[in-house]
Design an enzyme around this catalytic site. Sequence first.
Site, PDB file in Angstrom:
ATOM      1  CD  GLU A 144      -3.341  -0.553   0.431  1.00 39.51           C
ATOM      2  OE1 GLU A 144      -3.281   0.700   0.072  1.00 39.51           O
ATOM      3  OE2 GLU A 144      -4.213  -1.448   0.472  1.00 39.51           O
ATOM      4  CG  ASP A 192      -6.104   0.637  -5.511  1.00 38.79           C
ATOM      5  OD1 ASP A 192      -7.130   0.141  -5.772  1.00 38.79           O
ATOM      6  OD2 ASP A 192      -5.399   0.005  -4.609  1.00 38.79           O
TER       7      ASP A 192
END
Length: 314
Positions: A144, A192
């Site tokens: 992330e 994403d």
Amino acid sequence: MTYFRKILILGGLGLMISCSSNPYRTTNKVYKKKAKAYAKELSRFPLEETQTDSALNFGEYPVGTTNFNLRRPNFVVIHHTAQDSTIQTLNTFTIPRTSVSSHYVIGDDGEVFHMLNNYYRAWHGGIGQWGHTTDLNSSSIGIELDNNGKEVFSEAQISSLLDVLKQLKEDYKIPAENFIGHLDIAPGRKVDPSADFPWKRLAEEDYGIWYDEDRIENIQFEHEFFTENPLKIDNIHPVFKQRIAFLDRYLFPNLIPDDFNIAEALRIIGYNIDDLDAAIKSFQIHFLQEKENVDGILNADEIKILYNLYRKSL
């Protein structure tokens, strides 16, 4: 009190202060407790007690092989957090009710938080597919990046990411084509990392794939190529026409056949094409770096890019 003893005491106090100042010391205890429980579970099999209450027709006695090791991750899935800070993400990943986690969190400042042993299964991918792999959580490392989806990724962050990817590739021998994004495994559901993510730069370091920009201008469509080409013969037997078409892919690798199938090309690259529109949009964000014109429609130049990637993925 001797000088050496003073140093030891001061060092011990510093360590105590450092440990006590960690805001995640409580959740770290939970982590260690769960890891210990999983280690115990792994050590049980194939002991006798695992066979006592089973309906299976086990052999006379348990036998454990001597030839095994830990399963290794084979994919890396890159995300952006869609949150406002690294601290917010760390908190999200340490609250049980969120049911979401990742192996690594990399801050905008380049700081790396390794939150989960790489052999454990993080909850980062959700429902998704890449190629024939339908449970990416079980076979991937999740990373992330602290980014709300509207920001440019910082140089410090990308530099740290490349350091992490280098270590992962060395440790687990992950193929270049298996470094992918969340949007790739979950088209239509996730976007994403955003179109600002430097996929080309990663591919240049052998993390992911990218198209050959110097070859795109040489790619042509079959009907255009043969319009005034002497190889175009209309009055021959259909069998020979088929033979020429079959050979085209080898004789003319930069020639897009008239029957080129966009959906099939995306599938070969790895996309789930159950929702073709969503797959094309994910392709546009990843490889065309589209921000505004994500419409699920590929123009001629974009089809050439797709064809080049398709050829590289065969």
